[in-house]
Scaffold this motif. Sequence first.
Motif, short mmCIF file in Angstrom:
data_model
loop_
_atom_site.label_atom_id
_atom_site.label_comp_id
_atom_site.label_asym_id
_atom_site.label_seq_id
_atom_site.Cartn_x
_atom_site.Cartn_y
_atom_site.Cartn_z
N LEU A 1 4.72 5.73 13.59
CA LEU A 1 4.59 5.67 12.05
C LEU A 1 5.32 6.73 11.23
N LEU A 2 5.58 7.92 11.99
CA LEU A 2 6.44 8.78 11.48
C LEU A 2 8.15 8.59 11.38
N GLY A 3 8.38 7.53 12.13
CA GLY A 3 9.75 7.41 12.31
C GLY A 3 10.35 6.79 11.06
N ARG A 4 11.74 6.52 11.39
CA ARG A 4 12.54 6.16 10.15
C ARG A 4 13.09 4.64 9.99
N ASP A 5 12.55 4.13 11.25
CA ASP A 5 12.87 2.58 11.44
C ASP A 5 12.66 1.73 10.40
N PRO A 6 13.74 0.75 9.83
CA PRO A 6 13.23 0.03 8.59
C PRO A 6 12.09 -0.64 8.74
N ASP A 7 11.93 -1.52 9.87
CA ASP A 7 10.79 -2.34 10.37
C ASP A 7 9.47 -1.63 10.49
N VAL A 8 9.69 -0.18 10.80
CA VAL A 8 8.39 0.53 10.71
C VAL A 8 8.04 0.91 9.31
N GLU A 9 9.06 0.86 8.31
CA GLU A 9 8.61 1.45 7.07
C GLU A 9 7.79 0.06 6.38
N VAL A 10 8.23 -1.12 6.83
CA VAL A 10 7.49 -2.27 6.27
C VAL A 10 6.09 -2.20 6.85
N LEU A 11 6.08 -2.08 8.31
CA LEU A 11 4.59 -1.79 8.53
C LEU A 11 3.71 -0.69 7.90
N ARG A 12 4.62 0.56 7.92
CA ARG A 12 3.79 1.44 7.30
C ARG A 12 3.22 1.27 5.89
N GLN A 13 3.89 0.43 5.23
CA GLN A 13 3.58 -0.27 3.87
C GLN A 13 2.15 -1.07 3.95
N ARG A 14 2.57 -2.15 4.97
CA ARG A 14 1.46 -2.92 5.21
C ARG A 14 0.34 -2.23 5.72
N ILE A 15 0.32 -1.22 6.40
CA ILE A 15 -0.96 -0.56 6.95
C ILE A 15 -1.45 0.25 5.98
N GLY A 16 -0.72 1.07 5.19
CA GLY A 16 -1.05 1.64 4.16
C GLY A 16 -1.94 0.81 2.98
N ALA A 17 -1.37 -0.21 2.78
CA ALA A 17 -1.95 -1.14 1.85
C ALA A 17 -3.36 -1.64 2.26
N ASP A 18 -3.57 -2.19 3.39
CA ASP A 18 -4.57 -2.58 4.14
C ASP A 18 -5.79 -1.35 4.04
N ILE A 19 -5.35 -0.19 4.42
CA ILE A 19 -6.46 0.96 4.33
C ILE A 19 -6.69 1.23 3.03
N ARG A 20 -5.81 1.07 2.03
CA ARG A 20 -6.33 1.46 0.71
C ARG A 20 -7.20 0.11 -0.05
N ASP A 21 -6.79 -1.04 0.27
CA ASP A 21 -7.54 -2.14 0.02
C ASP A 21 -9.14 -1.80 0.42
N ARG A 22 -9.36 -1.52 1.71
CA ARG A 22 -10.57 -1.37 2.36
C ARG A 22 -11.28 -0.01 1.77
N LEU A 23 -10.69 1.09 1.51
CA LEU A 23 -11.26 1.98 1.00
C LEU A 23 -11.85 1.69 -0.59
N ALA A 24 -10.92 0.98 -1.46
CA ALA A 24 -11.11 0.49 -2.71
C ALA A 24 -12.45 -0.46 -2.68
N ALA A 25 -12.63 -1.16 -1.62
CA ALA A 25 -13.65 -2.09 -1.46
C ALA A 25 -14.71 -1.51 -1.29
N ALA A 26 -14.76 -0.54 -0.49
CA ALA A 26 -16.07 0.41 -0.18
C ALA A 26 -16.41 1.25 -1.18
N LEU A 27 -15.58 1.81 -2.18
CA LEU A 27 -15.90 2.47 -3.32
C LEU A 27 -16.40 1.72 -4.60
N GLY A 28 -15.67 0.33 -4.61
CA GLY A 28 -16.15 -0.53 -5.75
C GLY A 28 -15.35 -0.31 -6.80
N PRO A 29 -15.33 -1.41 -7.73
CA PRO A 29 -14.38 -1.64 -8.77
C PRO A 29 -14.57 -0.33 -9.92
#
Length: 189
Positions: A117-145
């Motif tokens: 995930l620390l790599g510079r491969d453009p395909d990894v960048e796409v996945l890093r963004q997806r993973i980050g968004a998923d984790i952010r969504d899970r944290l936001a759901a846990a904390l509430g609106p």
Amino acid sequence: MSETALESTRRRLTAKQADTVDRLGRAAVDLLHQEGFAGLTVRRVAAQAGVGAATAYTYFSSKEHLIAEVFWRRLAGSPPAEHTSGDPAARVIEVLQHIAALVADEPEFAGAVTTALLGRDPDVEVLRQRIGADIRDRLAAALGPGTDADVIDTLEMLYSGALVRAGMGYASYSDIAERLEKSARLILG
């Protein structure tokens, strides 16, 4: 077959292609356990999975891409943590521990995920963004609106930093779950 299984970094997959990607992912994890990240190559993974190297490279641009994809599939395929507590800190801890548990029992895989995930491969960048968004969504759901975005950013930083610390060998991935709890409670009060 789940939607995640049919999705790839590069294109939508047929069921047969999704099976090939799954076989490559399982072979990569097996090879990691045997050889470590340094001994892993897309060609070796392809041979282990019974797939031609050219076929493997149509799905994965690098070993970092392959490992990041395996982690993404695990994360996306795991149901959100069930929140049984009214305490926001407890719900965040459930999320962070749930994500950490995806790799805690496989230190070779966990270290490879951190490196990938620390790599510079453009395909990894796409996945890093997806993973980050998923984790952010899970944290936001846990904390509430209505939760302050800075709090969510801080919790994301906490999780990312914990993975890097574990990847550098400062703590085991199992120990990280305990440290995440203490840190999340400090942040959330």
